[in-house]
Write an enzyme that holds these catalytic residues in place. Sequence first.
Site, PDB file in Angstrom:
ATOM      1  N   SER A 220       0.827  -1.210   0.000  1.00  0.00           N
ATOM      2  CA  SER A 220       0.000   0.000   0.000  1.00  0.00           C
ATOM      3  C   SER A 220       0.865   1.266   0.000  1.00  0.00           C
ATOM      4  O   SER A 220       2.045   1.225   0.379  1.00  0.00           O
ATOM      5  CB  SER A 220      -0.896  -0.007   1.234  1.00  0.00           C
ATOM      6  OG  SER A 220      -0.088   0.026   2.390  1.00  0.00           O
ATOM      7  N   GLU A 241       6.261  -0.508  -5.446  1.00  0.00           N
ATOM      8  CA  GLU A 241       5.088  -0.769  -6.298  1.00  0.00           C
ATOM      9  C   GLU A 241       3.880  -0.651  -5.395  1.00  0.00           C
ATOM     10  O   GLU A 241       3.625  -1.536  -4.569  1.00  0.00           O
ATOM     11  CB  GLU A 241       5.173  -2.180  -6.893  1.00  0.00           C
ATOM     12  CG  GLU A 241       6.305  -2.375  -7.880  1.00  0.00           C
ATOM     13  CD  GLU A 241       6.061  -1.694  -9.215  1.00  0.00           C
ATOM     14  OE1 GLU A 241       4.974  -1.117  -9.425  1.00  0.00           O
ATOM     15  OE2 GLU A 241       6.973  -1.727 -10.054  1.00  0.00           O
ATOM     16  N   GLN A 322      -9.567  -5.990   5.203  1.00  0.00           N
ATOM     17  CA  GLN A 322      -9.907  -5.580   3.844  1.00  0.00           C
ATOM     18  C   GLN A 322     -11.418  -5.726   3.600  1.00  0.00           C
ATOM     19  O   GLN A 322     -12.048  -4.881   2.969  1.00  0.00           O
ATOM     20  CB  GLN A 322      -9.105  -6.415   2.847  1.00  0.00           C
ATOM     21  CG  GLN A 322      -9.219  -5.954   1.417  1.00  0.00           C
ATOM     22  CD  GLN A 322      -8.799  -4.506   1.209  1.00  0.00           C
ATOM     23  OE1 GLN A 322      -7.984  -3.971   1.964  1.00  0.00           O
ATOM     24  NE2 GLN A 322      -9.375  -3.857   0.225  1.00  0.00           N
ATOM     25  N   GLU A 372      -8.714   3.978  -2.855  1.00  0.00           N
ATOM     26  CA  GLU A 372      -8.521   2.661  -3.470  1.00  0.00           C
ATOM     27  C   GLU A 372      -9.339   1.626  -2.691  1.00  0.00           C
ATOM     28  O   GLU A 372      -9.027   1.334  -1.541  1.00  0.00           O
ATOM     29  CB  GLU A 372      -7.033   2.267  -3.427  1.00  0.00           C
ATOM     30  CG  GLU A 372      -6.797   0.938  -4.105  1.00  0.00           C
ATOM     31  CD  GLU A 372      -5.391   0.378  -3.915  1.00  0.00           C
ATOM     32  OE1 GLU A 372      -4.804   0.536  -2.836  1.00  0.00           O
ATOM     33  OE2 GLU A 372      -4.904  -0.252  -4.863  1.00  0.00           O
TER      34      GLU A 372
HETATM   35  P1  NAD Z   1       0.527  -3.570   2.988  1.00  0.00           P
HETATM   36  O1  NAD Z   1       1.281  -2.350   2.624  1.00  0.00           O
HETATM   37  O2  NAD Z   1      -0.322  -3.558   4.180  1.00  0.00           O
HETATM   38  O3  NAD Z   1       1.530  -4.804   3.198  1.00  0.00           O
HETATM   39  C1  NAD Z   1       2.443  -5.209   2.203  1.00  0.00           C
HETATM   40  C2  NAD Z   1       3.617  -5.901   2.858  1.00  0.00           C
HETATM   41  O4  NAD Z   1       4.328  -4.968   3.663  1.00  0.00           O
HETATM   42  C3  NAD Z   1       3.247  -7.049   3.798  1.00  0.00           C
HETATM   43  O5  NAD Z   1       4.184  -8.083   3.644  1.00  0.00           O
HETATM   44  C4  NAD Z   1       3.365  -6.410   5.169  1.00  0.00           C
HETATM   45  O6  NAD Z   1       3.602  -7.335   6.216  1.00  0.00           O
HETATM   46  C5  NAD Z   1       4.539  -5.492   4.968  1.00  0.00           C
HETATM   47  N1  NAD Z   1       4.620  -4.362   5.898  1.00  0.00           N
HETATM   48  C6  NAD Z   1       3.635  -3.790   6.631  1.00  0.00           C
HETATM   49  N2  NAD Z   1       4.115  -2.771   7.359  1.00  0.00           N
HETATM   50  C7  NAD Z   1       5.431  -2.665   7.061  1.00  0.00           C
HETATM   51  C8  NAD Z   1       6.465  -1.768   7.455  1.00  0.00           C
HETATM   52  N3  NAD Z   1       6.241  -0.779   8.308  1.00  0.00           N
HETATM   53  N4  NAD Z   1       7.686  -1.942   6.905  1.00  0.00           N
HETATM   54  C9  NAD Z   1       7.933  -2.917   6.015  1.00  0.00           C
HETATM   55  N5  NAD Z   1       6.992  -3.806   5.613  1.00  0.00           N
HETATM   56  C10 NAD Z   1       5.757  -3.673   6.119  1.00  0.00           C
HETATM   57  O7  NAD Z   1      -0.286  -3.945   1.667  1.00  0.00           O
HETATM   58  P2  NAD Z   1      -1.313  -5.156   1.467  1.00  0.00           P
HETATM   59  O8  NAD Z   1      -2.585  -4.825   2.174  1.00  0.00           O
HETATM   60  O9  NAD Z   1      -0.631  -6.435   1.748  1.00  0.00           O
HETATM   61  O10 NAD Z   1      -1.539  -5.107  -0.109  1.00  0.00           O
HETATM   62  C11 NAD Z   1      -2.492  -4.332  -0.730  1.00  0.00           C
HETATM   63  C12 NAD Z   1      -1.874  -3.097  -1.342  1.00  0.00           C
HETATM   64  O11 NAD Z   1      -0.804  -3.470  -2.215  1.00  0.00           O
HETATM   65  C13 NAD Z   1      -2.841  -2.322  -2.205  1.00  0.00           C
HETATM   66  O12 NAD Z   1      -2.696  -0.947  -1.963  1.00  0.00           O
HETATM   67  C14 NAD Z   1      -2.404  -2.658  -3.623  1.00  0.00           C
HETATM   68  O13 NAD Z   1      -2.767  -1.705  -4.575  1.00  0.00           O
HETATM   69  C15 NAD Z   1      -0.925  -2.784  -3.452  1.00  0.00           C
HETATM   70  N6  NAD Z   1      -0.336  -3.566  -4.548  1.00  0.00           N
HETATM   71  C16 NAD Z   1       0.470  -2.936  -5.453  1.00  0.00           C
HETATM   72  C17 NAD Z   1       0.995  -3.654  -6.536  1.00  0.00           C
HETATM   73  C18 NAD Z   1       1.873  -2.984  -7.559  1.00  0.00           C
HETATM   74  O14 NAD Z   1       2.572  -3.698  -8.283  1.00  0.00           O
HETATM   75  N7  NAD Z   1       1.878  -1.667  -7.695  1.00  0.00           N
HETATM   76  C19 NAD Z   1       0.696  -5.011  -6.671  1.00  0.00           C
HETATM   77  C20 NAD Z   1      -0.122  -5.610  -5.721  1.00  0.00           C
HETATM   78  C21 NAD Z   1      -0.629  -4.884  -4.659  1.00  0.00           C
END
Ligand code: NAD
Length: 469
Positions: A220, A241, A322, A372
Amino acid sequence: MATSYTMTIDGKAVKGSKSTGVINPASGKVFAEVPDCTKAELDQAMESAQRAFPAWSRDLAARRKVLNDCAAALQTPPEGLARTLTMEQGKPLDKAGQEIMGTAMWCGYTASLDLPTEVLQNTDTNRIEIRRKPVGVVAAITPWNYPLMLAMWKIAPALLAGNTVVLKPSPYTPISTLMLGEILRDIIPPGVLNVVSGGDALGAMMTSHPVPRKISFTGSVATGKRVAAAAAPDLKRITLELGGNDAAIVLSDVDLADVAPKIFWGAFENSGQICSAIKRVYVPEQMYEPMLARLGDLARSVKVGNGLDAGTELGPINNKPQFERVTELVDDAKKHGAKIVSGGSRIGTEGYFFAPTIVGGISDGVRLVDEEQFGPALPIIPYKDVDDAIRRANSTTYGLSGSVWSKDAERGAEVAQQLECGSAWVNQHLAIAPNLPFGGAKWSGIGVENGPWGLLGFTEIQVVNVLKN
Ligand code: NAD
């Protein structure tokens, strides 16, 4: 419940000293245990990646061979990998199989890429070369929507370029990634690919850890900013990303019968849990009601259910936060006078099933349009003139992708290139391929993945400038 899945640290299976549960979104209940990596175990993974780096970074041909072997192994995955992916992620079993095949294909494609040395000048007096060197240890962090595929987008280019990796999946979908580590453990030399599992705190430990020189993060925007901040003190390289709020702009010359199903699946594939799914649709005023009707019919006709059941087209939302977020955004839209054309609420009482939801009667300024949603709820918004639709599509901090739909492809391309986003598609959405750079403008990311451009993101430039005697 004891964990039967293991982390991969220094080429070895590590059960870990702590464990944590994984929930099946179709039931809402814990169905498996996985290791919850401690700081000491993470240190071991980082140190083994650092130790493995000098030997691994030496020989491109050897790395290419290893990656080709990985791709071959993934072409005949162990029985149970697709099933496990469905059980932890929710997606239909055939889609889980497709994700695994895509992961193998991405690996094989990346293995074929070159890292050429460019010779800028070679005269009697000078030879100047531009070389691409690996950065070192890469911390790779992935989300829960495509755990295997998005891990491979990082592993394959990072390793081909000569880096070593410590990979952490989302706590919602760790098992398939741990299994990936188990499969590749026998192929990749010890320490070159480490897979650890744990929560958000483990991600934070990785990004602030002194060993990695690069963080490759998918997730995110909010977390992406935290990652960037954590990378700053020791200037780690970052590729981010992040999320999107993709607009689809429909032009007035389209054949609705042809376009509506394509838009529907561009929005609802993987239950809308795709960063670059269509998240809002702008439609000419005169087409607004017929478009709502068609999308509503499509939404009602889709089979939603447990991904393990035959015929399921859309699974549940992956996790409770979610699910609650999508519910909240749809409820908020209702409060703002939305017309719920289909769906609008959960299905059943077990798990995180949400009916595919088509929403009319709201516009920009309502959260479901501005934020989003990352789930199966799609707002349709009428517009009067195309320039206004483009302006509204662009009036967001997101900039991942977008699409324009027209019988006149050239006119479509003219509009599409005015979108402020990394991928601008015409008469298609989600046109993502291993040889095309994928990344976001504005807050949707920094850098790109895939193709030669993604590979170069795992390298530093070195100019070798030789003055000949
Ligand atoms: P998230 O940001 O909550 O988590 C993603 C990952 O980051 C997880 O492994 C989580 O444990 C880790 N994380 C959480 N806090 C962290 C921190 N402080 N430091 C380092 N790592 C940390 O996202 P999510 O809910 O797992 O995924 C959904 C989001 O991902 C949506 O916003 C979606 O659009 C995005 N996404 C982007 C792409 C892309 O290629 N642009 C692809 C897929 C998903």
